[in-house]
Design an enzyme around this catalytic site. Structure first.
Site, mmCIF file in Angstrom:
data_model
loop_
_atom_site.group_PDB
_atom_site.id
_atom_site.type_symbol
_atom_site.label_atom_id
_atom_site.label_comp_id
_atom_site.label_asym_id
_atom_site.label_seq_id
_atom_site.Cartn_x
_atom_site.Cartn_y
_atom_site.Cartn_z
ATOM 1 N N PHE A 157 0.848 -1.195 0.000
ATOM 2 C CA PHE A 157 0.000 0.000 0.000
ATOM 3 C C PHE A 157 0.891 1.256 0.000
ATOM 4 O O PHE A 157 1.909 1.296 0.695
ATOM 5 C CB PHE A 157 -0.877 -0.048 1.252
ATOM 6 C CG PHE A 157 -2.008 0.928 1.258
ATOM 7 C CD1 PHE A 157 -3.198 0.639 0.615
ATOM 8 C CD2 PHE A 157 -1.883 2.144 1.918
ATOM 9 C CE1 PHE A 157 -4.250 1.541 0.627
ATOM 10 C CE2 PHE A 157 -2.933 3.051 1.933
ATOM 11 C CZ PHE A 157 -4.117 2.747 1.285
ATOM 12 N N TYR A 259 -11.282 0.261 10.151
ATOM 13 C CA TYR A 259 -12.464 0.724 9.387
ATOM 14 C C TYR A 259 -12.763 -0.147 8.170
ATOM 15 O O TYR A 259 -13.705 0.130 7.436
ATOM 16 C CB TYR A 259 -12.324 2.196 8.970
ATOM 17 C CG TYR A 259 -11.055 2.552 8.224
ATOM 18 C CD1 TYR A 259 -10.909 2.231 6.884
ATOM 19 C CD2 TYR A 259 -10.019 3.217 8.859
ATOM 20 C CE1 TYR A 259 -9.750 2.568 6.203
ATOM 21 C CE2 TYR A 259 -8.866 3.551 8.193
ATOM 22 C CZ TYR A 259 -8.722 3.228 6.862
ATOM 23 O OH TYR A 259 -7.587 3.556 6.175
HETATM 24 C C1 LIG Z 1 -6.067 0.848 4.173
HETATM 25 C C2 LIG Z 1 -4.610 0.678 4.399
HETATM 26 C C3 LIG Z 1 -3.864 1.675 5.024
HETATM 27 C C4 LIG Z 1 -4.502 2.980 5.403
HETATM 28 O O1 LIG Z 1 -3.775 3.727 6.298
HETATM 29 P P1 LIG Z 1 -4.450 5.032 6.945
HETATM 30 O O2 LIG Z 1 -3.409 5.609 7.788
HETATM 31 O O3 LIG Z 1 -5.663 4.571 7.668
HETATM 32 O O4 LIG Z 1 -4.860 5.912 5.821
HETATM 33 C C5 LIG Z 1 -2.515 1.436 5.227
HETATM 34 N N1 LIG Z 1 -1.934 0.278 4.836
HETATM 35 C C6 LIG Z 1 -2.642 -0.697 4.221
HETATM 36 C C7 LIG Z 1 -1.970 -1.954 3.805
HETATM 37 C C8 LIG Z 1 -4.000 -0.514 3.968
HETATM 38 O O5 LIG Z 1 -4.680 -1.455 3.344
#
Ligand SMILES: *Cc1c(COP(=O)(O)O)cnc(C)c1O
Length: 436
Positions: A157, A259
């Site tokens: 991600f 979430y």
């Molecule tokens: C959804 C997701 C995030 C999101 O991080 P936030 O700080 O909540 O925006 C981070 N890493 C992965 C692998 C995700 O799937």
């Protein structure tokens, strides 16, 4: 949907023999629908769907994005309302000493028990996944002085990659990227090749956000540990959908969202796990008063709290934690193994429809098919998916789109029926046919 299907010529006139008027395609569709209905009838979690709030979203006929934002429970609306009236309005500042201050640890322990396979005292709730990844990764590289590389994979991600880039710049470290194949994901063999005595930390996702590939956490940990490196796992796409055994797998550090499959609500706080025996030596970089040994002494100089509490920085987002209890109640009563079983049945069904309906229209499955390597979602690839997103939403079908050509189908096991998957992918097929 079936009204739009091409009709057999004889259907327009009075039928002579009922069997003859059914087109082969209609018969196959009926079989696939019956299969979905049977799966729903045999689903031990089917009744839980009624506990989700559907008022206000009757236009949604198929929600296939539980891996991005879970649906709210009815109990969540009630609990937030109660919290505002009774705890916030009623207790005012006294709420902090009544219990709010303990929520990050209390909820962390509950999450550890229900979803993470983590004994108490190792998990905390607060901040966002991004911020917690930063704190954990920075603490980890500082705990391995003299080591100069961080190993990560190119398909993780974006926030995970960006955070590591920042830390590498800050600490003068080198990032060593493993190029991951979306279908085969990150493998123990690749990690074995990448790590060396210079590796401080490895960071991967348990379930890859794009392909849905499920990593072999225990095997990768062992390889990293043999090289003397620490491991940090992002559980955002597995928590609440795939059983996690942090203690058993020898995980050092982990973080993830609440979430997605945990239905915590937009921007709900994240969680961090630090293995017990590492806690005394790790120092996280955002030294705030809430991670202090005695927050209200307001003394000079930072002295970290004992245990996992040292991972806190500022005032915890109490209001945003309210939904978590209701969601953990549901997950606990459902049982993560039962959730996983249904999740695999759902994705099996997605794969079946993809093969029967969508493959002939040029759609490819871009991820693992093997159950043991599959997370909770299936990614479909086809050029032109981007143009289908708006018409899908117009028809009440909500999947997830990832650039450039990926459509992620993420049926949340607690809130999605098999018939809902049939409905959604049926609309997708109809739209693809029109586009062709
Ligand atoms: C959804 C997701 C995030 C999101 O991080 P936030 O700080 O909540 O925006 C981070 N890493 C992965 C692998 C995700 O799937």
């Amino acid at each position: 949907m079936t009204e739009d299907l091409p009709r057999h010529p004889e259907e327009t006139g009075p039928p002579c023999h009922a069997e003859e008027i059914v087109s082969p395609r209609r018969a196959e569709d009926d079989d696939l629908l019956r299969h979905a209905e049977e799966l729903d009838a045999g689903d031990p979690l089917a009744d839980l769907r009624n506990q989700f709030l559907t008022a206000g979203n009757a236009d949604v006929i198929s929600y296939l994005d539980g891996n991005s934002l879970g649906r709210p429970l009815r109990a969540t609306a009630t609990r937030i309302d109660d919290f505002v009236r009774e705890q916030w309005a009623g207790r005012l500042i006294r709420g902090w000493t009544d219990g709010w201050l303990d929520w990050p640890q209390r909820l962390g322990d509950r999450l550890g028990e229900v979803a993470l396979g983590a004994a108490p005292g190792q998990t905390i709730v607060g901040d966002s996944t991004t911020v917690l990844l930063y704190k954990l990764a920075r603490a980890a590289v500082d705990a391995r002085p003299g080591r100069t590389t961080i190993v990560a994979d190119t398909d993780n991600f974006p926030t995970d990659r960006y955070v590591l880039e920042g830390i590498a710049a800050e600490r003068g470290l080198t990032l060593q990227w493993i190029t991951t194949d979306p279908v085969s994901g990150i493998t123990p063999e690749q990690v074995a090749e990448a790590v060396s005595p210079g590796t401080a930390l490895v960071l991967f996702s348990h379930v890859a956000y794009r392909s849905g590939w499920l990593a072999d956490v225990a095997a990768i940990n062992e390889i990293a540990h043999d090289a003397g490196a620490l491991t940090l796992w992002d559980l955002s796409h597995s928590v609440g959908s795939v059983p996690v055994r942090l203690d058993e797998w020898g995980v050092d550090l982990a973080a993830g969202c609440t979430y997605k499959y945990l239905n915590g609500g937009p921007g709900a706080p994240a969680f961090a796990y630090v293995r017990k025996d590492l806690q005394p030596t790790l120092r996280q970089p955002i030294q705030g008063w809430m991670g202090h040994r005695a927050s209200f002494e307001m003394g000079p100089g930072h002295e970290p709290a004992a245990g996992i509490r040292a991972m806190l920085s500022g005032t915890p987002p109490i209001l945003a934690m309210v939904p978590l209890d209701a969601n953990l109640d549901m997950l606990q009563s459902a049982g993560i193994e039962t959730v996983r079983h249904k999740s695999l049945q759902l994705t099996d069904y997605v794969l079946l429809l993809a093969d029967r309906w969508l493959a002939p229209l040029g759609v490819e499955v871009a991820g693992p098919r093997e159950a043991a390597r599959r997370g909770g979602h299936v990614t479909l690839n086809r050029p032109g998916f981007e143009d289908l997103l708006a018409p899908l939403w117009d028809r009440g079908v909500i999947p997830d789109y990832r650039r450039p050509d990926g459509l992620r189908i993420g049926p949340a096991p607690l809130s999605t029926s098999f018939v809902e998957v049939h409905r959604g992918l049926g609309v997708l097929r109809d739209l693809l046919e029109k586009q062709a």
